[in-house]
Design a protein around this motif. Sequence first.
Motif, PDB file in Angstrom:
ATOM      1  N   LEU A   1      -0.556 -23.566  -7.806  1.00 29.03           N
ATOM      2  CA  LEU A   1      -1.348 -23.138  -6.952  1.00 29.03           C
ATOM      3  C   LEU A   1      -0.703 -22.016  -5.841  1.00 29.03           C
ATOM      4  O   LEU A   1      -1.123 -21.017  -5.428  1.00 29.03           O
ATOM      5  N   SER A   2       0.462 -22.709  -5.459  1.00 23.91           N
ATOM      6  CA  SER A   2       1.322 -22.029  -4.456  1.00 23.91           C
ATOM      7  C   SER A   2       2.151 -20.851  -5.158  1.00 23.91           C
ATOM      8  O   SER A   2       2.096 -19.691  -4.406  1.00 23.91           O
ATOM      9  N   THR A   3       2.087 -20.741  -6.146  1.00 24.22           N
ATOM     10  CA  THR A   3       2.719 -19.662  -7.165  1.00 24.22           C
ATOM     11  C   THR A   3       1.598 -18.583  -7.154  1.00 24.22           C
ATOM     12  O   THR A   3       1.867 -17.216  -6.759  1.00 24.22           O
ATOM     13  N   TYR A   4       0.174 -18.893  -7.331  1.00 25.20           N
ATOM     14  CA  TYR A   4      -0.898 -17.815  -7.294  1.00 25.20           C
ATOM     15  C   TYR A   4      -0.902 -17.306  -5.967  1.00 25.20           C
ATOM     16  O   TYR A   4      -0.939 -16.130  -5.585  1.00 25.20           O
ATOM     17  N   ARG A   5      -0.671 -18.490  -4.811  1.00 25.57           N
ATOM     18  CA  ARG A   5      -0.936 -17.806  -3.515  1.00 25.57           C
ATOM     19  C   ARG A   5       0.050 -16.799  -3.247  1.00 25.57           C
ATOM     20  O   ARG A   5      -0.300 -15.944  -2.289  1.00 25.57           O
ATOM     21  N   ALA A   6       1.474 -16.799  -3.571  1.00 25.22           N
ATOM     22  CA  ALA A   6       2.265 -15.961  -3.267  1.00 25.22           C
ATOM     23  C   ALA A   6       1.981 -14.585  -3.712  1.00 25.22           C
ATOM     24  O   ALA A   6       2.041 -13.675  -3.009  1.00 25.22           O
ATOM     25  N   PHE A   7       1.307 -14.605  -4.991  1.00 27.28           N
ATOM     26  CA  PHE A   7       0.633 -13.124  -5.429  1.00 27.28           C
ATOM     27  C   PHE A   7      -0.482 -12.777  -4.433  1.00 27.28           C
ATOM     28  O   PHE A   7      -0.532 -11.493  -4.458  1.00 27.28           O
ATOM     29  N   TYR A   8      -1.349 -13.580  -4.166  1.00 26.74           N
ATOM     30  CA  TYR A   8      -2.494 -13.588  -3.495  1.00 26.74           C
ATOM     31  C   TYR A   8      -2.106 -12.779  -2.200  1.00 26.74           C
ATOM     32  O   TYR A   8      -2.578 -11.687  -1.885  1.00 26.74           O
ATOM     33  N   PHE A   9      -1.221 -13.487  -1.472  1.00 27.95           N
ATOM     34  CA  PHE A   9      -0.665 -12.941  -0.246  1.00 27.95           C
ATOM     35  C   PHE A   9       0.063 -11.821  -0.585  1.00 27.95           C
ATOM     36  O   PHE A   9       0.038 -10.828   0.515  1.00 27.95           O
ATOM     37  N   TYR A  10       0.794 -11.323  -1.310  1.00 25.97           N
ATOM     38  CA  TYR A  10       1.323 -10.182  -1.650  1.00 25.97           C
ATOM     39  C   TYR A  10       0.543  -8.968  -1.815  1.00 25.97           C
ATOM     40  O   TYR A  10       0.697  -7.949  -1.253  1.00 25.97           O
ATOM     41  N   ALA A  11      -0.477  -9.151  -2.563  1.00 29.17           N
ATOM     42  CA  ALA A  11      -1.510  -8.365  -2.783  1.00 29.17           C
ATOM     43  C   ALA A  11      -2.241  -8.069  -1.306  1.00 29.17           C
ATOM     44  O   ALA A  11      -2.424  -6.743  -1.130  1.00 29.17           O
ATOM     45  N   ARG A  12      -2.466  -9.009  -0.463  1.00 29.57           N
ATOM     46  CA  ARG A  12      -3.070  -8.681   0.886  1.00 29.57           C
ATOM     47  C   ARG A  12      -2.010  -7.972   1.589  1.00 29.57           C
ATOM     48  O   ARG A  12      -2.559  -7.162   2.274  1.00 29.57           O
ATOM     49  N   TYR A  13      -0.706  -8.090   1.623  1.00 33.78           N
ATOM     50  CA  TYR A  13       0.274  -7.536   2.203  1.00 33.78           C
ATOM     51  C   TYR A  13       0.051  -5.899   1.764  1.00 33.78           C
ATOM     52  O   TYR A  13       0.015  -5.181   2.803  1.00 33.78           O
ATOM     53  N   TRP A  14      -0.097  -5.788   0.424  1.00 36.02           N
ATOM     54  CA  TRP A  14      -0.015  -4.364   0.140  1.00 36.02           C
ATOM     55  C   TRP A  14      -1.234  -3.389   0.530  1.00 36.02           C
ATOM     56  O   TRP A  14      -1.390  -2.333   1.200  1.00 36.02           O
ATOM     57  N   VAL A  15      -2.489  -4.221   0.727  1.00 41.24           N
ATOM     58  CA  VAL A  15      -3.884  -3.694   1.089  1.00 41.24           C
ATOM     59  C   VAL A  15      -3.836  -3.223   2.440  1.00 41.24           C
ATOM     60  O   VAL A  15      -3.967  -2.174   3.071  1.00 41.24           O
ATOM     61  N   GLU A  16      -3.057  -4.415   3.447  1.00 42.48           N
ATOM     62  CA  GLU A  16      -2.821  -4.085   4.572  1.00 42.48           C
ATOM     63  C   GLU A  16      -2.063  -2.973   5.086  1.00 42.48           C
ATOM     64  O   GLU A  16      -2.109  -2.170   5.968  1.00 42.48           O
ATOM     65  N   VAL A  17      -0.922  -2.847   4.241  1.00 41.90           N
ATOM     66  CA  VAL A  17       0.234  -1.867   4.441  1.00 41.90           C
ATOM     67  C   VAL A  17      -0.534  -0.442   4.337  1.00 41.90           C
ATOM     68  O   VAL A  17      -0.280   0.509   5.081  1.00 41.90           O
ATOM     69  N   LEU A  18      -1.522  -0.337   3.311  1.00 41.75           N
ATOM     70  CA  LEU A  18      -2.083   0.805   2.935  1.00 41.75           C
ATOM     71  C   LEU A  18      -3.240   1.050   4.187  1.00 41.75           C
ATOM     72  O   LEU A  18      -3.446   2.374   4.555  1.00 41.75           O
ATOM     73  N   ARG A  19      -3.860   0.024   4.483  1.00 38.63           N
ATOM     74  CA  ARG A  19      -4.966  -0.020   5.480  1.00 38.63           C
ATOM     75  C   ARG A  19      -4.522   0.412   6.917  1.00 38.63           C
ATOM     76  O   ARG A  19      -5.066   1.504   7.638  1.00 38.63           O
ATOM     77  N   VAL A  20      -3.271   0.168   7.110  1.00 44.58           N
ATOM     78  CA  VAL A  20      -2.968   0.126   8.795  1.00 44.58           C
ATOM     79  C   VAL A  20      -2.459   1.775   9.014  1.00 44.58           C
ATOM     80  O   VAL A  20      -2.243   1.859  10.030  1.00 44.58           O
ATOM     81  N   GLN A  21      -2.222   2.611   7.733  1.00 45.86           N
ATOM     82  CA  GLN A  21      -2.049   3.984   8.209  1.00 45.86           C
ATOM     83  C   GLN A  21      -2.988   4.621   8.733  1.00 45.86           C
ATOM     84  O   GLN A  21      -2.836   5.703   9.420  1.00 45.86           O
ATOM     85  N   SER A  22      -4.179   4.154   8.589  1.00 50.09           N
ATOM     86  CA  SER A  22      -5.299   4.796   9.309  1.00 50.09           C
ATOM     87  C   SER A  22      -5.878   4.117  10.263  1.00 50.09           C
ATOM     88  O   SER A  22      -7.017   4.861  11.111  1.00 50.09           O
ATOM     89  N   LEU A  23      -5.245   3.020  10.666  1.00 46.10           N
ATOM     90  CA  LEU A  23      -5.746   2.458  11.999  1.00 46.10           C
ATOM     91  C   LEU A  23      -5.085   2.683  13.346  1.00 46.10           C
ATOM     92  O   LEU A  23      -4.089   3.477  13.452  1.00 46.10           O
ATOM     93  N   ALA A  24      -5.883   2.946  14.492  1.00 49.97           N
ATOM     94  CA  ALA A  24      -5.297   3.352  15.740  1.00 49.97           C
ATOM     95  C   ALA A  24      -4.395   2.216  16.169  1.00 49.97           C
ATOM     96  O   ALA A  24      -4.330   0.999  15.959  1.00 49.97           O
TER      97      ALA A  24
END
Length: 298
Positions: free
Chosen positions: A69-92
């Motif tokens: 479960l912890s191994t899966y969570r690492a992939f889950y949070f890494y995917a979230r990291y990338w979505v947020e890195v891409l999203r933050v480009q358009s945020l004020a």
Amino acid sequence: MISRVRLLRTAVAVLNRVPRVLDPVVWTIAGVTSYASNGERRAIVRGNQRLALSARSGSQVIARSRLELSTYRAFYFYARYWVEVLRVQSLAPEDIVLAVDPVWAEDFVARRMASAPTIAVLAHVGNWEWGGAWVSLACNGVTAVAEALDDTEMTEWFLTARRRLGMEIVLTGGDVVRTLLKALRQGKLVALVVDRDVSGTGEAVDFLGTRVPLSSGPGVLSVMSGAPIYPVGTYQRRGRQEVRFYPPIVPPQEGTRAERVSAVMRQVAQALEVIVTEEPGQWHNFQKYELPATREVD
């Protein structure tokens, strides 16, 4: 073949058409896909999670289900990291700042408002990019070191993205120490993500029950400048970001320079252990470490 930069630009364009409320759906799908499709990387992450969970529990015996479960969570949070890195480009800028909950930050913020030279060390936990953006926008700027990738277009994409958030970036490969010492003399904050030894010349320290090389940059800079080191944990919380500051590490005055650097790096390693074991599943480090003997149980 489509370049990775073009894929990133396409991802940003697509994401901008998706309502932010659907971001968790995007990173959940990406996390599950990444976890299921890359066995080699999954094995490395599983090994690192075993280290973190053993250090957290103080036991070499780990339940197999908990480890997976912890191994899966690492992939889950890494995917979230990338979505947020891409999203933050358009945020004020205000949206970036207001999404952060700083914890135990009073001393650090006061120091930065006074433009006192400061070093921050982080691990690949949560979203350190968002934490860096918050520090840059709310705490008088930041100078950070980034790896010069073989893919020069990717390097340039990251440089542009981070500079847009106000970060000053120094690439590996040049006279990094001299540049960072100059920044500290000017009263700046230098932030270093140090749980991966990119250069291969790091200081060997005890970390999570094994011996690993950590970048010795924080120790060298702190001893040479006298600036304190603030360990910082960046954690992804439900819909928000937490930036947590731990007690500062002050360089010793006694001993040779090498002895003082080693002493500082031992404290840095201990602080990183605390940061990683706080949320093992948010530690998405894909560097392979030497594993001590452990035992899994059903």
